[in-house]
Design an enzyme around this catalytic site. Structure first.
Site, short mmCIF file in Angstrom:
data_model
loop_
_atom_site.label_atom_id
_atom_site.label_comp_id
_atom_site.label_asym_id
_atom_site.label_seq_id
_atom_site.Cartn_x
_atom_site.Cartn_y
_atom_site.Cartn_z
N PRO A 2 91.23 86.95 35.06
CA PRO A 2 90.89 87.89 36.13
C PRO A 2 90.02 87.21 37.19
O PRO A 2 89.11 86.44 36.86
CB PRO A 2 90.11 88.99 35.39
CG PRO A 2 90.57 88.88 33.98
CD PRO A 2 90.84 87.44 33.73
N GLU A 3 90.32 87.48 38.44
CA GLU A 3 89.54 86.90 39.52
C GLU A 3 88.41 87.85 39.91
O GLU A 3 88.27 88.95 39.36
CB GLU A 3 90.46 86.54 40.68
CG GLU A 3 91.56 85.59 40.21
CD GLU A 3 92.24 84.80 41.32
OE1 GLU A 3 91.65 84.61 42.39
OE2 GLU A 3 93.40 84.35 41.10
N LYS A 52 83.02 85.70 38.45
CA LYS A 52 83.78 86.19 37.30
C LYS A 52 82.87 86.65 36.15
O LYS A 52 83.35 86.88 35.04
CB LYS A 52 84.73 85.10 36.82
CG LYS A 52 85.72 84.67 37.91
CD LYS A 52 86.62 83.54 37.44
CE LYS A 52 87.55 83.09 38.56
NZ LYS A 52 88.47 82.00 38.14
N ARG A 291 95.25 73.34 37.19
CA ARG A 291 95.95 74.61 37.44
C ARG A 291 97.13 74.36 38.36
O ARG A 291 97.14 73.40 39.14
CB ARG A 291 95.01 75.65 38.07
CG ARG A 291 93.79 75.99 37.23
CD ARG A 291 94.13 76.69 35.94
NE ARG A 291 94.77 77.97 36.16
CZ ARG A 291 94.11 79.11 36.39
NH1 ARG A 291 92.79 79.11 36.44
NH2 ARG A 291 94.77 80.23 36.56
#
Length: 303
Positions: A2-3, A52, A291
């Site tokens: 989740p950002e 976060k 990523r």
């Protein structure tokens, strides 16, 4: 993972449904038993997010510090007065969704509330109040800490675009333009900017026409400031919408529908091989900072 917009929505939801309440805190799974014992029967006085990281502040000077990581998620439920999203976090389960609280209605309806159901699965923490409960599973970080320890966590993080405090823009500009690291890696560095994840990284660099491999020190202060301002804008939209949407309505198949279909929501993220929405060059995919990075080789040549 989740950002930042999801974690800020979590903080707002906790404040809405639990603020000022004395909560029963337990660890059905057992891995947080000591922390739960410290927090049990305390009153939630504040819920805050930075990047976060979620911080639930209790009246005994203790803080529940949670970082969801890749697999963490909060599930919520309660009576007809308990309003909010059914689940926020990752991975999504069938039937769960993030929705703005005004649209969510109650998770359960009924005139009487008999308390939370028996926990299902590996529930690390359960918070239960007068009208509902919240269950945490799979988080990377889940600690009961002091206010001083919470401040120490914050001191290690970069500015959060969703807080956008005085001086944050200047701190971001200085942090980016002093580094030779590629912009795509800097945006994922939580010490440079807190809350940006892989989706926002790809979309922000596209929206600003920036080469992902451009060293931060090659970006001038004006362009770095514009990148910060766009980050503030799109992440604020994410808090409002409960989704990451970076395209304007002119790019949507049904612009009058309110929110776009998932396939219309992004410029480059997960669109590898498809035509760029602006120049029709195929969107590229590679790995950067461990990523997947999505970008347009034609549109993103700016510095």
């Amino acid at each position: 993972m989740p950002e930042g917009h999801s974690v800020h929505r979590l903080a707002r939801q906790f404040a809405d449904v639990f603020s000022g309440q004395r909560l029963a805190v337990s660890s059905p799974q057992g891995r947080f038993a000591d922390g739960a014992a410290l927090l049990d029967a305390s009153t939630l006085v504040d819920a805050a997010a930075h990047g976060k990281h979620l911080f639930l502040h209790f009246d005994r000077g203790l803080v529940l510090h949670v970082h969801l990581g890749l697999y963490g998620a909060w599930d919520f439920g309660g009576d007809a007065s308990f309003r909010g999203a059914s689940s926020i976090g990752a991975p999504r389960k069938v039937g769960e969704r993030e929705v703005f609280e005004d649209d969510a209605g109650s998770v359960e309806s009924g005139s009487e509330y008999a308390g939370p159901p028996a926990p299902v699965g590996a529930v690390r923490v359960r918070l239960a109040g007068a009208h509902g409960w919240a269950d945490l599973r799979g988080a990377t970080t889940c600690h009961a800490i002091t206010e001083a320890e919470a401040d120490a966590v914050l001191a290690r993080l970069g500015p959060d675009p969703l807080r956008n405090l005085p001086g944050d823009r200047d701190a971001f500009v200085a942090g980016v333009t002093a580094r030779k690291t590629p912009l795509a890696a800097l945006l994922m560095d939580q010490k440079v900017i807190a809350g940006v994840g892989n989706v926002y990284r790809a979309e922000l660099l596209f929206r600003q026409g920036l080469d992902p491999w451009l060293p931060g020190r090659s970006l001038d202060a004006k362009a770095a400031g514009a990148l910060w301002e766009d980050t503030v804008a799109v992440m604020s939209d994410g808090v409002r919408d409960g989704r990451i949407i970076t395209t304007p309505p002119s790019y949507w198949t049904e612009p009058a529908a309110g929110l776009p279909a998932p396939e219309d929501s992004h410029f480059v993220y997960r669109r590898q091989g498809l035509d760029c929405r602006n120049c029709r060059t195929p969107v590229a995919l590679t790995d950067l900072a461990a990523r997947k990075l999505y970008w347009c080789p034609v549109c993103q040549q700016g510095s």
